[in-house]
Design a protein around this motif. Structure first.
Motif, PDB file in Angstrom:
ATOM      1  N   PRO A 272       0.826  -1.208   0.000  1.00 17.00           N
ATOM      2  CA  PRO A 272       0.000   0.000   0.000  1.00 17.00           C
ATOM      3  C   PRO A 272       0.864   1.263   0.000  1.00 17.00           C
ATOM      4  O   PRO A 272       1.963   1.269   0.545  1.00 17.00           O
ATOM      5  CB  PRO A 272      -0.805  -0.109   1.295  1.00 17.00           C
TER       6      PRO A 272
ATOM      7  N   ALA B 241      -3.965   5.008   0.872  1.00 15.55           N
ATOM      8  CA  ALA B 241      -4.793   3.802   0.863  1.00 15.55           C
ATOM      9  C   ALA B 241      -5.415   3.664   2.235  1.00 15.55           C
ATOM     10  O   ALA B 241      -4.705   3.616   3.243  1.00 15.55           O
ATOM     11  CB  ALA B 241      -3.963   2.567   0.526  1.00 15.55           C
TER      12      ALA B 241
ATOM     13  N   VAL C  71      -7.428  -1.783   2.608  1.00 20.39           N
ATOM     14  CA  VAL C  71      -6.255  -2.658   2.523  1.00 20.39           C
ATOM     15  C   VAL C  71      -6.510  -3.965   3.258  1.00 20.39           C
ATOM     16  O   VAL C  71      -6.182  -5.050   2.769  1.00 20.39           O
ATOM     17  CB  VAL C  71      -5.008  -1.946   3.088  1.00 20.39           C
TER      18      VAL C  71
END
Length: 225
Positions: free
Chosen positions: A166, A198, A203
């Protein structure tokens, strides 16, 4: 499915626990301080260190057969400031991953999904120059170096690994993540910007999806909102 979790008490790991339990999966989490995780149906908590083979063995012996491991470990600094001193050992992530893979392989368990970070491995050159300058100048560079060690070493193993990278994580729960997080190639597809982020919830959902559905095996991906 039944998962082994390393890093379940972290800011991403907690959302991984919530997501997989909401989907009807179960998990065993290996943590240093069991009191740091609430007791929840479907979650077994085992005290131990990811650096100790005996502790990982103890987690594996705590219930049903493990289908996959999800790793959301991160290095530890004295504070959240990027200038704060590194507290964890230089190879904390790499040694934890090496120990995990060794134990899992001995039990014929081969699926491992690892949360890395944008900038690790071949994604470094895909970052904007300003991001590279900031990460190289601050103490973030030590965590990045450890993530890159994981990146290089897990590729030499026989496990079915996935590295999820990420960009800057957004932890503000007041901000809603996108329904579908954007998945880019291992270098970020030449599309990364300084302001990219993110959301941690997105995530976490992606990590569970990848582990449960067997996606991106032996691949590294950069993700952002």
């Amino acid at each position: 499915m039944h998962f082994l979790l390393l890093g379940a008490t972290g800011r991403t790991g907690r959302h991984v626990v919530t997501e997989l339990l909401a989907q009807g999966h179960t998990a065993v989490a290996l943590v240093r301080n069991p009191a740091s995780l609430d007791v929840r149906k479907g979650l077994t908590v085992v005290q131990g260190s990811p650096l100790e083979k005996a502790d990982i063995e103890k987690a594996l012996a705590s219930g049903q057969t493990i289908d996959a491991a999800i790793v959301t470990l991160n290095t530890v600094r004295a504070s959240d400031s990027p200038f704060a001193a590194q507290v964890s050992p230089p190879r904390f992530l790499a040694d934890s991953c090496e120990t995990l893979v060794s134990v899992l392989s001995s039990h014929n368990i081969h699926r491992v999904v690892v949360m890395s970070t944008a900038g690790a491995g071949d994604s470094w050159k895909g970052l904007p120059w300003l991001s590279r300058a900031f990460m190289g100048w601050t103490n973030i560079k030590y965590a990045l170096a450890d993530h890159s060690l994981v990146d290089a070493e897990i590729r030499q193993t026989g496990v079915a690994w996935t590295l999820v990278r990420p960009v800057k994580l957004e932890y503000d729960e007041a901000k809603s993540p996108k329904k579908e997080i954007e998945v880019l190639d291992s270098k970020g597809g030449g599309k990364l910007g300084v302001s990219d982020s993110a959301h941690v919830v997105g995530v976490a959902k992606l990590l569970v999806k990848i582990a449960a559905e067997g996606l991106y095996v032996k691949d590294a991906i950069v993700v952002r909102d």
